[in-house]
Each structure stands twice: as structure tokens, then as C-alpha cells.
Design a protein around this motif. Structure first.
Motif, PDB file in Angstrom:
ATOM      1  N   ARG A 115       0.838  -1.196   0.000  1.00 44.33           N
ATOM      2  CA  ARG A 115       0.000   0.000   0.000  1.00 44.33           C
ATOM      3  C   ARG A 115       0.877   1.252   0.000  1.00 44.33           C
ATOM      4  O   ARG A 115       1.781   1.383   0.827  1.00 44.33           O
ATOM      5  CB  ARG A 115      -0.911  -0.007   1.229  1.00 44.33           C
ATOM      6  CG  ARG A 115      -1.922   1.132   1.246  1.00 44.33           C
ATOM      7  CD  ARG A 115      -2.835   1.005   2.467  1.00 44.33           C
ATOM      8  NE  ARG A 115      -3.808   2.075   2.524  1.00 44.33           N
ATOM      9  CZ  ARG A 115      -4.948   2.078   1.864  1.00 44.33           C
ATOM     10  NH1 ARG A 115      -5.255   1.047   1.100  1.00 44.33           N
ATOM     11  NH2 ARG A 115      -5.792   3.084   1.963  1.00 44.33           N
ATOM     12  N   SER A 116       0.631   2.147  -0.932  1.00 46.09           N
ATOM     13  CA  SER A 116       1.380   3.411  -0.981  1.00 46.09           C
ATOM     14  C   SER A 116       1.034   4.274   0.229  1.00 46.09           C
ATOM     15  O   SER A 116      -0.022   4.106   0.858  1.00 46.09           O
ATOM     16  CB  SER A 116       1.057   4.165  -2.276  1.00 46.09           C
ATOM     17  OG  SER A 116       1.501   3.450  -3.405  1.00 46.09           O
ATOM     18  N   GLU A 117       1.914   5.200   0.545  1.00 47.03           N
ATOM     19  CA  GLU A 117       1.730   6.079   1.705  1.00 47.03           C
ATOM     20  C   GLU A 117       0.832   7.246   1.299  1.00 47.03           C
ATOM     21  O   GLU A 117       1.290   8.381   1.119  1.00 47.03           O
ATOM     22  CB  GLU A 117       3.078   6.553   2.213  1.00 47.03           C
ATOM     23  CG  GLU A 117       3.977   5.412   2.680  1.00 47.03           C
ATOM     24  CD  GLU A 117       5.258   5.907   3.323  1.00 47.03           C
ATOM     25  OE1 GLU A 117       5.191   6.621   4.347  1.00 47.03           O
ATOM     26  OE2 GLU A 117       6.335   5.591   2.800  1.00 47.03           O
ATOM     27  N   MET A 118      -0.468   6.965   1.175  1.00 46.56           N
ATOM     28  CA  MET A 118      -1.402   7.934   0.638  1.00 46.56           C
ATOM     29  C   MET A 118      -1.552   9.170   1.527  1.00 46.56           C
ATOM     30  O   MET A 118      -1.778  10.275   1.018  1.00 46.56           O
ATOM     31  CB  MET A 118      -2.768   7.289   0.409  1.00 46.56           C
ATOM     32  CG  MET A 118      -2.800   6.297  -0.754  1.00 46.56           C
ATOM     33  SD  MET A 118      -2.247   6.998  -2.337  1.00 46.56           S
ATOM     34  CE  MET A 118      -3.421   8.329  -2.561  1.00 46.56           C
ATOM     35  N   ASP A 119      -1.429   9.015   2.828  1.00 49.03           N
ATOM     36  CA  ASP A 119      -1.538  10.195   3.703  1.00 49.03           C
ATOM     37  C   ASP A 119      -0.411  11.191   3.413  1.00 49.03           C
ATOM     38  O   ASP A 119      -0.649  12.404   3.354  1.00 49.03           O
ATOM     39  CB  ASP A 119      -1.487   9.775   5.176  1.00 49.03           C
ATOM     40  CG  ASP A 119      -2.765   9.072   5.617  1.00 49.03           C
ATOM     41  OD1 ASP A 119      -3.785   9.202   4.905  1.00 49.03           O
ATOM     42  OD2 ASP A 119      -2.743   8.392   6.658  1.00 49.03           O
ATOM     43  N   LYS A 120       0.792  10.675   3.210  1.00 51.79           N
ATOM     44  CA  LYS A 120       1.908  11.554   2.877  1.00 51.79           C
ATOM     45  C   LYS A 120       1.728  12.160   1.488  1.00 51.79           C
ATOM     46  O   LYS A 120       2.045  13.332   1.259  1.00 51.79           O
ATOM     47  CB  LYS A 120       3.224  10.785   2.956  1.00 51.79           C
ATOM     48  CG  LYS A 120       3.640  10.400   4.363  1.00 51.79           C
ATOM     49  CD  LYS A 120       5.003   9.717   4.360  1.00 51.79           C
ATOM     50  CE  LYS A 120       5.454   9.386   5.770  1.00 51.79           C
ATOM     51  NZ  LYS A 120       6.782   8.712   5.784  1.00 51.79           N
ATOM     52  N   ILE A 121       1.238  11.353   0.553  1.00 57.62           N
ATOM     53  CA  ILE A 121       1.018  11.840  -0.810  1.00 57.62           C
ATOM     54  C   ILE A 121      -0.019  12.965  -0.808  1.00 57.62           C
ATOM     55  O   ILE A 121       0.194  14.031  -1.403  1.00 57.62           O
ATOM     56  CB  ILE A 121       0.561  10.692  -1.733  1.00 57.62           C
ATOM     57  CG1 ILE A 121       1.709   9.698  -1.945  1.00 57.62           C
ATOM     58  CG2 ILE A 121       0.071  11.238  -3.074  1.00 57.62           C
ATOM     59  CD1 ILE A 121       1.302   8.436  -2.688  1.00 57.62           C
ATOM     60  N   LYS A 122      -1.113  12.758  -0.114  1.00 56.34           N
ATOM     61  CA  LYS A 122      -2.156  13.786  -0.055  1.00 56.34           C
ATOM     62  C   LYS A 122      -1.651  15.045   0.643  1.00 56.34           C
ATOM     63  O   LYS A 122      -1.973  16.164   0.224  1.00 56.34           O
ATOM     64  CB  LYS A 122      -3.393  13.239   0.662  1.00 56.34           C
ATOM     65  CG  LYS A 122      -4.121  12.157  -0.113  1.00 56.34           C
ATOM     66  CD  LYS A 122      -5.295  11.605   0.689  1.00 56.34           C
ATOM     67  CE  LYS A 122      -6.010  10.508  -0.082  1.00 56.34           C
ATOM     68  NZ  LYS A 122      -7.155   9.931   0.693  1.00 56.34           N
ATOM     69  N   GLY A 123      -0.848  14.873   1.689  1.00 57.94           N
ATOM     70  CA  GLY A 123      -0.290  16.025   2.384  1.00 57.94           C
ATOM     71  C   GLY A 123       0.580  16.870   1.472  1.00 57.94           C
ATOM     72  O   GLY A 123       0.541  18.110   1.516  1.00 57.94           O
ATOM     73  N   LEU A 124       1.373  16.209   0.635  1.00 56.91           N
ATOM     74  CA  LEU A 124       2.225  16.941  -0.308  1.00 56.91           C
ATOM     75  C   LEU A 124       1.383  17.611  -1.388  1.00 56.91           C
ATOM     76  O   LEU A 124       1.612  18.777  -1.740  1.00 56.91           O
ATOM     77  CB  LEU A 124       3.235  15.991  -0.945  1.00 56.91           C
ATOM     78  CG  LEU A 124       4.127  16.575  -2.046  1.00 56.91           C
ATOM     79  CD1 LEU A 124       4.940  17.760  -1.528  1.00 56.91           C
ATOM     80  CD2 LEU A 124       5.050  15.509  -2.608  1.00 56.91           C
TER      81      LEU A 124
END
Length: 338
Positions: A95-104
Motif C-alpha cells: 500500500r502506498s503512503e497515501m496520507d503523505k502523498i495527499k499532504g504533499l
């Protein structure tokens, strides 16, 4: 305004006036040059996201990010310290780190999806999640350029195509080559008789794709044809390029378009420079809709990429490599606009 009535020189001048913010001492970081994120890069393909991001940076973007698969990050970082590289994507069922991706992505003005992405199902699912996030949480306002395996995803996944249709006009830009164009055509127009060898059929299909997916379509080829999802017109860029084809030229194109979209948002969405008064010559063209700014951004990206290719081939001939044209982006930008 119908851009198709303008000459090449007039299109470039209009883009300079209405899409490119000036550099002023009062601007803070990211206000004029903007923030662009390239999403792609896996273990096998690290050059493509670099070339796209490097082109974006050399065009004048203030902050250029790359979100890539974990194993690609160190390699991409080793190419240059000028890019910010984030190892947030995962493959092989992880699973990709979607929380970090969305934060960026909260801070990003334009996105490029596809360079070096690969076809791993986990990576493609992450891209699908990102597109949905931009549509739902950002109301589709962040423009997305989709190329390479991002286009493969579009041709394979009907749900992704349905998401694209819901974006505001001009916020999705597809940049297919001849093979990718055919693949998308087959996916969305199976019942239409389409002869890819016929210019008339190609143009009709380009209009169909643009209208069906509600997107700007940049069909790469001997001449670049840029289809608008409104008014059924085309901007044709037939400026001289190169007879040598190198892998990565399309990545330079996505990078230059991505940066121009970020510039255009500074002017159109964020109004860093207010429109001149109505009696000023700079305002005689009238207010440009976003889709017009996006079309101009694509035309400029095509123009700069073609000129970079021409200059690189002029010097290197058959020995020309992707880096030869990619590294000329800053020079050609200055030649075109400064």
C-alpha cells in the motif's frame, strides 16, 4: 477568443502576456514559479521522471517534486540535488503512503502523472486514488498532465475514464504518441470505424477523445495537434523539431507543459498580477477562460520541446540523447520569452 485564428507568433505573445507571471521581489517562493509534482518512477524506470521534473525546473518552476516508488528514490536523488524526491509509492501489492502523498499534493499547483510509472497494479491503483483525490477534495482544480503508463491506465480502466469526465474543462491534459492514441481510441470507440493511417480519421478521432473524456488532447507526431474539449478546434504546432527520435522527449514535453500550467494558475486562478484596466493594450484580448490558458500552456510546451530537439540534433546529429535536448529547456525558454 478563438485561439486557432492566431499565428504562432501571436500565440507565443499571448502566452507571455496572460500565462507567465513576472519575477518580482515582492513574491514569495512558489508564488510566481509555482509548485509542480511529477508522479512516476519505479525500479526499472528512473530516467523518465527525472527528465520531466528537470524540464519543469529549468522552465522556472520554484519547487519541483517527484513522488516515486521507494526503490527509485535514491537513484533519482543521485541525478541532481535540485529536485525534491519522495519515496511514497509502493509496488508488488504493498500500500502506498497515501496520507503523505495527499499532504504533499495539498501544496501543489500542477501534477504530471505517468513518467516511468510502470504497469504494476499497486502503482496504477495509487494513481487512480490520486486522480480521485484531486477530483473530490480539490474539486478538480489542480491540472493533471497524463502520459506514458498513465495513459495505459486510462485505456484499461473505465472507472478512471469516468473520473476524468467529471473534471472541469482544461484541467486534464493527455499527451499520447501514435501507439497510445490508438490504444485509447480502441478503448472508448470500439464501434467507430477508425483508420489510423488516414489524416481525416485521426483528426476526427482526436476530437472524439477530447470531447468524450472532457480533456485537452496533445497528439504527438510529425506535427503536434492540440485538441480543445470545446469549440471543436485544433492548435497545430508544426515548428521544426528533430529527425532523431529519442526516448524521453515526451517527458520533456510533460515537464514543460506542467510548469506552464503552474504559471497559468498563478495568473488565472490566483491573480498574482491583476488584469490591466480595460483601456490598456494588454487587456485588448479580453478575459481568457481557463481552458484557453491550458491550451496556450500546451502549445508553449510543444514549442519549447521542439526547439530543444532541433538545437540538440543540430549539434549532436545521430549521437543526440535525451539529456542533450532536456538540458536546453532553460536556454530555449529565455530565447522564446525573455
Amino acid at each position: 477568443m478563438l485561439l486557432s485564428r492566431l499565428s504562432h507568433k501571436e500565440l507565443i505573445q499571448l502566452a507571455k502576456k496572460r500565462c507567465i507571471p513576472p519575477l518580482l521581489p515582492t513574491f514569495y517562493k512558489g508564488q510566481s514559479g509555482g509548485r509542480v509534482c511529477i508522479i512516476g518512477g519505479c525500479e526499472d524506470y528512473t530516467g523518465a521522471p527525472y527528465f520531466s521534473a528537470n524540464a519543469t525546473a529549468l522552465m522556472g518552476c520554484d519547487l519541483t517534486h517527484v513522488i516515486c516508488e521507494k526503490s527509485a528514490a535514491t537513484v533519482i536523488k543521485s541525478y541532481t540535488p535540485n529536485l525534491m524526491v519522495h519515496p511514497y509509492l509502493r509496488d508488488n501489492g504493498e500500500r502506498s503512503e497515501m496520507d503523505k502523498i495527499k499532504g504533499l499534493l495539498e501544496r501543489i499547483h500542477a501534477i504530471v502523472i505517468g513518467p516511468g510509472l510502470g504497469r504494476d497494479s499497486s502503482m496504477l491503483q495509487s494513481v487512480k486514488d490520486i486522480i480521485e483525490y484531486i477530483l473530490v477534495d480539490k474539486k478538480g482544480e489542480v491540472p493533471i498532465v497524463i502520459d506514458a503508463d498513465g495513459l495505459f491506465l486510462i485505456s484499461q480502466d473505465k472507472e478512471v475514464r469516468e473520473l476524468l469526465k467529471k473534471f472541469p474543462k482544461g484541467r486534464i491534459i493527455l499527451t499520447p504518441n501514435i501507439i497510445e492514441f490508438k490504444r485509447i481510441s480502441d478503448a472508448i470507440a470500439k464501434d467507430l470505424k477508425f483508420d489510423s493511417t488516414t489524416l481525416t480519421d485521426n483528426i476526427q478521432m482526436g476530437h472524439f477523445i477530447s470531447n468524450e473524456l472532457n480533456c485537452i488532447l496533445v497528439q504527438k507526431g510529425r506535427e503536434d495537434r492540440i485538441y480543445s474539449p470545446q469549440n471543436d478546434f485544433i492548435l497545430v504546432n508544426s515548428q521544426e523539431g528533430s529527425n532523431k527520435r529519442v526516448g524521453g522527449q515526451g517527458d520533456t514535453l510533460t515537464g514543460t507543459i506542467g510548469c506552464m500550467l503552474s504559471f497559468s494558475r498563478s495568473m488565472h486562478d490566483f491573480h498574482v498580477i491583476p488584469l490591466s484596466s480595460s483601456n490598456n493594450d494588454d487587456n485588448k484580448e479580453g478575459t481568457l477562460a481557463w481552458v484557453d490558458c491550458a491550451l496556450l500552456s500546451c502549445y508553449v510546451g510543444s514549442t519549447i520541446t521542439r526547439e530543444c530537439s532541433r538545437l540538440a540534433f543540430q549539434e549532436k546529429k545521430r549521437a543526440m540523447q535525451t539529456s542533450d535536448l532536456n538540458d536546453r529547456v532553460g536556454l530555449v525558454y529565455s530565447k522564446t520569452f525573455d
